[in-house]
Write a protein that holds these residues in place. Structure first.
Motif, PDB file in Angstrom:
ATOM      1  N   SER A 187       5.634 -33.861  -0.891  1.00 26.74           N
ATOM      2  CA  SER A 187       7.030 -33.056  -0.774  1.00 26.74           C
ATOM      3  C   SER A 187       6.345 -32.123  -1.693  1.00 26.74           C
ATOM      4  CB  SER A 187       8.222 -34.226  -1.326  1.00 26.74           C
ATOM      5  OG  SER A 187       9.404 -33.248  -1.389  1.00 26.74           O
ATOM      6  N   ALA A 206      11.124 -38.465   9.189  1.00 25.86           N
ATOM      7  CA  ALA A 206       9.818 -37.433   9.276  1.00 25.86           C
ATOM      8  C   ALA A 206       9.616 -37.040  10.389  1.00 25.86           C
ATOM      9  CB  ALA A 206       8.812 -38.638   8.407  1.00 25.86           C
ATOM     10  N   SER A 262      13.047 -33.410  11.609  1.00 24.27           N
ATOM     11  CA  SER A 262      12.262 -33.278  10.789  1.00 24.27           C
ATOM     12  C   SER A 262      11.267 -31.997  11.018  1.00 24.27           C
ATOM     13  CB  SER A 262      11.554 -34.009  11.110  1.00 24.27           C
ATOM     14  OG  SER A 262      10.554 -34.492  11.846  1.00 24.27           O
ATOM     15  N   GLU A 314       3.983 -31.762  12.086  1.00 20.95           N
ATOM     16  CA  GLU A 314       4.081 -32.929  12.663  1.00 20.95           C
ATOM     17  C   GLU A 314       3.077 -33.825  13.571  1.00 20.95           C
ATOM     18  OE1 GLU A 314       6.952 -35.265  15.033  1.00 20.95           O
ATOM     19  OE2 GLU A 314       6.955 -33.759  13.802  1.00 20.95           O
ATOM     20  N   ARG A 351       2.038 -36.891  11.006  1.00 16.75           N
ATOM     21  CA  ARG A 351       3.242 -37.639  10.873  1.00 16.75           C
ATOM     22  C   ARG A 351       2.941 -39.035  12.779  1.00 16.75           C
ATOM     23  NH1 ARG A 351       7.978 -34.997   8.060  1.00 16.75           N
ATOM     24  NH2 ARG A 351       6.780 -33.945   5.671  1.00 16.75           N
TER      25      ARG A 351
END
Length: 381
Positions: free
Chosen positions: A241, A254, A259, A295, A298
């Motif tokens: 972050s 997330a 997100s 993305e 994640r």
């Protein structure tokens, strides 16, 4: 014995396709008179039908039989945060009526009513009433809880977790209702009609408004002890972050649609939706491509967490975000290789936004074919 013979003949026609009496006798081991009686019984009850005669070869032509697809019908419903999709299919799995509507409902009561109205309209388009539908399968976010007749873990649908919701759905849609998690149905759909045909161990990761996973092990849907297997949105997640160096929370917050928009804004791209972010990435926008890479990393974390436990042969990506496999696959695989030596094959689902609906139809057909036989084929005893 008479019923067993009928079942053997019907199963052969379902599994092996249309056949003549001699072919059925050869394949089942039953005598020709027994085959003839079984076909007569099945035809009287509308479970099989003649579709023509053989024309090739010497000798007399023979009648060709097939299962009667109109012997029963199934309903599939896909309730999503953005859209509601409904389809009616015959016992051959052919969709004969379909509806697709935007979900504008702001309460559970309104959503149940809207689903009922859409089902009635779709059944009418098929020339049927809801009572004619042998099995009804509803796909929805969340985990059905039979104890208090509710759905757990469905925060994206307002009021959808209230006690008694399953009773409300059954009261509106009638008997023969099955409510199943939407990610599970997407996996069933891809297994029956899509990219996971003939794959015994795979997972279907759906990413859109929320994030979920359907798990198939040894060719069967795996739900876990409480039906919550695949609720990967609750995986704990810790990432970078800009504000404090670390970001703690759950994977759904997330990696789902909101997100993606936040990741794009962090990269300097003003986007109103995840769809806009991916469209910009496809057009070559560098900021959007960086957001897509974030993305993908994640989602790679989700896959790495599951692969170590399930060891799937295949990871199928689906959902509004997951379907962008052309952009996500390469950075996901690169991130996976940094995380773990266990890197499964990642592929796009073949069914797109119809995966849940296809899974609902496939699941409904399994039960409906047996129910139709039990209700109508056994009365010849």
């Amino acid at each position: 014995m008479r019923v067993l013979n009928q079942r053997a003949v019907l199963d052969r026609l379902r599994d092996g396709g249309p056949a003549t009496r001699p072919q059925l006798a050869k394949d089942t081991g039953l005598s020709k008179p027994t085959i003839g009686q079984a076909l007569l019984d099945l035809e009287q009850h509308g479970l099989v039908r003649p579709i023509g005669r053989t024309s090739a070869g010497p000798g007399r032509s023979a009648v060709v039989y097939e299962p009667n697809p109109a012997a029963g019908h199934v309903l599939g419903v896909d309730i999503g945060r953005q859209r509601i999709r409904v389809a009616v299919a015959d016992l051959a799995g052919s969709v004969i009526a379909r509806s697709d509507e935007r979900n504008r409902c702001r309460s559970a009561t309104a959503l149940v009513r809207t689903v009922r109205e859409l089902v009635e309209r779709t059944a009418s388009d098929a020339g049927l009433s809801p009572a004619d539908l042998v099995v009804k399968v509803v796909g929805t976010p969340g985990v059905p809880d039979p104890r208090d007749r509710t759905l757990r873990h469905a925060p994206n649908l307002p009021g959808w977790e209230r006690p008694g919701l399953l009773d409300d759905l059954e009261a509106e849609l009638g008997a023969g209702l099955v409510v199943e998690n939407d990610a599970n149905l997407a996996a069933v759909g891809e297994q029956a009609y899509g990219v996971a045909r003939d794959v015994d161990v795979f997972v279907c990761l759906t990413v859109g408004t929320g994030i979920g996973m359907g798990i198939v092990v040894d060719g069967r849907l795996f739900r876990g002890a409480h039906g919550a297997a695949g609720e990967v949105g609750y995986l704990p997640y810790t990432g970078q972050s800009e504000e404090d160096g670390r970001q703690r929370g759950q994977v759904e917050a997330a990696a789902a649609a909101e997100s993606v928009v936040a990741l794009a804004k962090r990269r300097g791209l003003a986007a109103r939706s995840a769809r806009e972010v991916f469209a910009a990435a496809k057009a070559g926008d560098g900021r959007a491509l960086l957001a897509v890479r974030d993305e993908a990393e994640r989602l790679a974390f989700v896959v790495a967490s599951v692969v170590a436990v399930i060891d799937p042969e295949l990871v199928v990506l689906g959902g509004g975000i997951g379907s962008n496999t052309d952009l996500l696959q390469e950075p996901m695989e690169a991130a996976l290789r940094r995380m773990t030596p266990l890197v499964p094959r990642i592929v796009a689902g073949e069914l797109g936004d119809g995966a849940v609906l296809s899974g609902a139809i496939a699941m409904g057909l399994r039960s409906a074919r047996e129910l139709v036989f039990d209700r109508r084929g056994s009365v010849t005893l």
